[in-house]
Write a protein that holds these residues in place. Sequence first.
Motif, PDB file in Angstrom:
ATOM      1  N   HIS A  57       6.299  53.175   4.189  1.00  0.00           N
ATOM      2  CA  HIS A  57       7.130  52.368   3.293  1.00  0.00           C
ATOM      3  C   HIS A  57       8.444  53.083   2.982  1.00  0.00           C
ATOM      4  O   HIS A  57       9.517  52.448   2.956  1.00  0.00           O
ATOM      5  CB  HIS A  57       6.378  52.077   2.000  1.00  0.00           C
ATOM      6  N   GLU A  58       8.370  54.390   2.773  1.00  0.00           N
ATOM      7  CA  GLU A  58       9.590  55.152   2.495  1.00  0.00           C
ATOM      8  C   GLU A  58      10.562  55.072   3.663  1.00  0.00           C
ATOM      9  O   GLU A  58      11.774  54.869   3.467  1.00  0.00           O
ATOM     10  CB  GLU A  58       9.245  56.606   2.209  1.00  0.00           C
ATOM     11  N   ARG A  59      10.040  55.218   4.882  1.00  0.00           N
ATOM     12  CA  ARG A  59      10.913  55.139   6.048  1.00  0.00           C
ATOM     13  C   ARG A  59      11.507  53.746   6.199  1.00  0.00           C
ATOM     14  O   ARG A  59      12.712  53.590   6.478  1.00  0.00           O
ATOM     15  CB  ARG A  59      10.143  55.523   7.317  1.00  0.00           C
ATOM     16  N   LEU A  60      10.710  52.727   6.012  1.00  0.00           N
ATOM     17  CA  LEU A  60      11.215  51.360   6.151  1.00  0.00           C
ATOM     18  C   LEU A  60      12.222  51.022   5.058  1.00  0.00           C
ATOM     19  O   LEU A  60      13.170  50.264   5.293  1.00  0.00           O
ATOM     20  CB  LEU A  60      10.052  50.371   6.124  1.00  0.00           C
ATOM     21  N   THR A  61      12.037  51.575   3.884  1.00  0.00           N
ATOM     22  CA  THR A  61      13.015  51.386   2.817  1.00  0.00           C
ATOM     23  C   THR A  61      14.349  51.994   3.212  1.00  0.00           C
ATOM     24  O   THR A  61      15.422  51.413   2.957  1.00  0.00           O
ATOM     25  CB  THR A  61      12.502  52.009   1.511  1.00  0.00           C
ATOM     26  N   GLN A  62      14.304  53.170   3.857  1.00  0.00           N
ATOM     27  CA  GLN A  62      15.530  53.803   4.356  1.00  0.00           C
ATOM     28  C   GLN A  62      16.191  52.932   5.420  1.00  0.00           C
ATOM     29  O   GLN A  62      17.419  52.753   5.414  1.00  0.00           O
ATOM     30  CB  GLN A  62      15.208  55.179   4.938  1.00  0.00           C
ATOM     31  N   CYS A 107       2.043  43.392   8.378  1.00  0.00           N
ATOM     32  CA  CYS A 107       2.395  42.597   7.203  1.00  0.00           C
ATOM     33  C   CYS A 107       2.963  43.489   6.105  1.00  0.00           C
ATOM     34  O   CYS A 107       3.963  43.143   5.454  1.00  0.00           O
ATOM     35  CB  CYS A 107       1.171  41.845   6.687  1.00  0.00           C
ATOM     36  N   GLN A 108       2.337  44.636   5.889  1.00  0.00           N
ATOM     37  CA  GLN A 108       2.858  45.581   4.903  1.00  0.00           C
ATOM     38  C   GLN A 108       4.278  46.021   5.278  1.00  0.00           C
ATOM     39  O   GLN A 108       5.168  46.090   4.415  1.00  0.00           O
ATOM     40  CB  GLN A 108       1.941  46.796   4.819  1.00  0.00           C
ATOM     41  N   ASP A 109       4.474  46.310   6.569  1.00  0.00           N
ATOM     42  CA  ASP A 109       5.791  46.738   7.039  1.00  0.00           C
ATOM     43  C   ASP A 109       6.830  45.638   6.864  1.00  0.00           C
ATOM     44  O   ASP A 109       7.978  45.894   6.497  1.00  0.00           O
ATOM     45  CB  ASP A 109       5.719  47.156   8.506  1.00  0.00           C
ATOM     46  N   SER A 110       6.431  44.418   7.138  1.00  0.00           N
ATOM     47  CA  SER A 110       7.347  43.291   7.018  1.00  0.00           C
ATOM     48  C   SER A 110       7.809  43.119   5.571  1.00  0.00           C
ATOM     49  O   SER A 110       8.992  42.874   5.309  1.00  0.00           O
ATOM     50  CB  SER A 110       6.666  42.017   7.527  1.00  0.00           C
ATOM     51  N   VAL A 111       6.884  43.264   4.637  1.00  0.00           N
ATOM     52  CA  VAL A 111       7.238  43.180   3.225  1.00  0.00           C
ATOM     53  C   VAL A 111       8.241  44.277   2.865  1.00  0.00           C
ATOM     54  O   VAL A 111       9.229  44.033   2.160  1.00  0.00           O
ATOM     55  CB  VAL A 111       5.979  43.271   2.345  1.00  0.00           C
ATOM     56  N   SER A 112       8.015  45.492   3.372  1.00  0.00           N
ATOM     57  CA  SER A 112       8.936  46.602   3.098  1.00  0.00           C
ATOM     58  C   SER A 112      10.332  46.313   3.637  1.00  0.00           C
ATOM     59  O   SER A 112      11.333  46.755   3.058  1.00  0.00           O
ATOM     60  CB  SER A 112       8.396  47.896   3.716  1.00  0.00           C
ATOM     61  N   LEU A 113      10.403  45.566   4.737  1.00  0.00           N
ATOM     62  CA  LEU A 113      11.685  45.231   5.348  1.00  0.00           C
ATOM     63  C   LEU A 113      12.344  44.007   4.713  1.00  0.00           C
ATOM     64  O   LEU A 113      13.450  43.634   5.079  1.00  0.00           O
ATOM     65  CB  LEU A 113      11.501  44.980   6.847  1.00  0.00           C
ATOM     66  N   ALA A 149      -2.146  37.402   6.786  1.00  0.00           N
ATOM     67  CA  ALA A 149      -0.719  37.193   6.533  1.00  0.00           C
ATOM     68  C   ALA A 149      -0.501  36.265   5.333  1.00  0.00           C
ATOM     69  O   ALA A 149       0.463  36.448   4.569  1.00  0.00           O
ATOM     70  CB  ALA A 149      -0.053  36.613   7.774  1.00  0.00           C
ATOM     71  N   LYS A 150      -1.372  35.298   5.160  1.00  0.00           N
ATOM     72  CA  LYS A 150      -1.237  34.373   4.023  1.00  0.00           C
ATOM     73  C   LYS A 150      -1.233  35.134   2.705  1.00  0.00           C
ATOM     74  O   LYS A 150      -0.491  34.798   1.778  1.00  0.00           O
ATOM     75  CB  LYS A 150      -2.370  33.352   4.049  1.00  0.00           C
ATOM     76  N   GLY A 151      -2.049  36.177   2.627  1.00  0.00           N
ATOM     77  CA  GLY A 151      -2.112  36.966   1.402  1.00  0.00           C
ATOM     78  C   GLY A 151      -0.816  37.688   1.083  1.00  0.00           C
ATOM     79  O   GLY A 151      -0.572  38.048  -0.077  1.00  0.00           O
ATOM     80  N   TYR A 152       0.015  37.895   2.095  1.00  0.00           N
ATOM     81  CA  TYR A 152       1.317  38.526   1.910  1.00  0.00           C
ATOM     82  C   TYR A 152       2.452  37.497   1.821  1.00  0.00           C
ATOM     83  O   TYR A 152       3.618  37.875   1.679  1.00  0.00           O
ATOM     84  CB  TYR A 152       1.617  39.466   3.069  1.00  0.00           C
ATOM     85  N   GLY A 153       2.123  36.224   1.942  1.00  0.00           N
ATOM     86  CA  GLY A 153       3.147  35.180   1.943  1.00  0.00           C
ATOM     87  C   GLY A 153       3.965  35.168   3.213  1.00  0.00           C
ATOM     88  O   GLY A 153       5.149  34.808   3.203  1.00  0.00           O
ATOM     89  N   ILE A 154       3.318  35.516   4.341  1.00  0.00           N
ATOM     90  CA  ILE A 154       4.022  35.679   5.617  1.00  0.00           C
ATOM     91  C   ILE A 154       3.593  34.604   6.607  1.00  0.00           C
ATOM     92  O   ILE A 154       2.416  34.249   6.690  1.00  0.00           O
ATOM     93  CB  ILE A 154       3.742  37.083   6.192  1.00  0.00           C
ATOM     94  N   ASP A 155       4.567  34.103   7.376  1.00  0.00           N
ATOM     95  CA  ASP A 155       4.294  33.206   8.497  1.00  0.00           C
ATOM     96  C   ASP A 155       4.181  34.012   9.783  1.00  0.00           C
ATOM     97  O   ASP A 155       4.978  34.926  10.022  1.00  0.00           O
ATOM     98  CB  ASP A 155       5.419  32.182   8.665  1.00  0.00           C
ATOM     99  N   MET A 156       3.210  33.653  10.619  1.00  0.00           N
ATOM    100  CA  MET A 156       3.091  34.200  11.958  1.00  0.00           C
ATOM    101  C   MET A 156       3.756  33.217  12.925  1.00  0.00           C
ATOM    102  O   MET A 156       3.543  32.004  12.820  1.00  0.00           O
ATOM    103  CB  MET A 156       1.630  34.401  12.345  1.00  0.00           C
TER     104      MET A 156
END
Length: 280
Positions: A57-62, A107-113, A149-156
């Motif tokens: 998450h730290e790297r993706l935030t950067q 999904c976690q990475d996508s949220v970070s981005l 993905a639904k739990g993250y509010g993400i579309d595939m």
Amino acid sequence: MKEKIFDRLAAMDVQYVQYSLDYTIDSFKRCGLHFIEFWGATPHYYRFDYSTAAEAHERLTQIRKQLEENEISVIMYTPETLGYPYSFSHPDQRVRDRTVAFFDLACQDSVSLGCKQIFLNSGCGLRDLPREESWARTADSYRKICDIAKGYGIDMVLEQLQPYESNLVITLSDVKRMLEDVDRPNLKVCLDLTAMEVAGEKIEDYFETFGDKVAHIHLADENHQILGTGSYPVDDYMQYLVDIDFKGYTSLEINDSIYWLDPHQSMMDTMEYIRAWAAK
């Protein structure tokens, strides 16, 4: 009117596979691109280069901050899963479980981005096994991934492939059947225009069949070449998308290996082609 194509014009960075992320971001900026389909793989970013979720998450935030400083937003996250070690259809449950688990991390990475769409393709079922068995396993994997993905509010967003890449989702009818078999509202469609041409299909057919389920476009000329250098009617594609007021992103996938030595020039040439088309 044609200038509307730039409102939601993105590019995928996979062709920068032999260059750093810093170079890639600078190239996007120089080309005038404000949206990126972010390819999740080395040398740019790969989740398992980081030992904890916090480090990733730290790297993706950067990365997100660096992109935003260059006025670029991530509109699609595309983790690399076309080949080893991932498979949606492998007969070994452990391989499929590993693949599903990887998409939880994606999904976690996508949220970070700051992105709410993740790219998906079917890969290839083992060609010496019955296709229907691979198809059923793929659909089952997709259901699990879509539920995560639904739990993250993400579309595939599912793309069709070419026959040399896959024996599963390669035609409009394959896409339609897979969406029906998976039966999840957050499974959308990416129309890859190269695969569409290889299948002998029409852009209109996809929109007539799927409507606003078409969430994303992959645009390139023949063999994923620079626009205007192949035989595809790319001007007609762009005009059609403008005419229907397409609400998704059109992503440049200029990914023939002949461009790996100088991906910046291939992207710049493509952008100049689009600007010339829009000015006509």
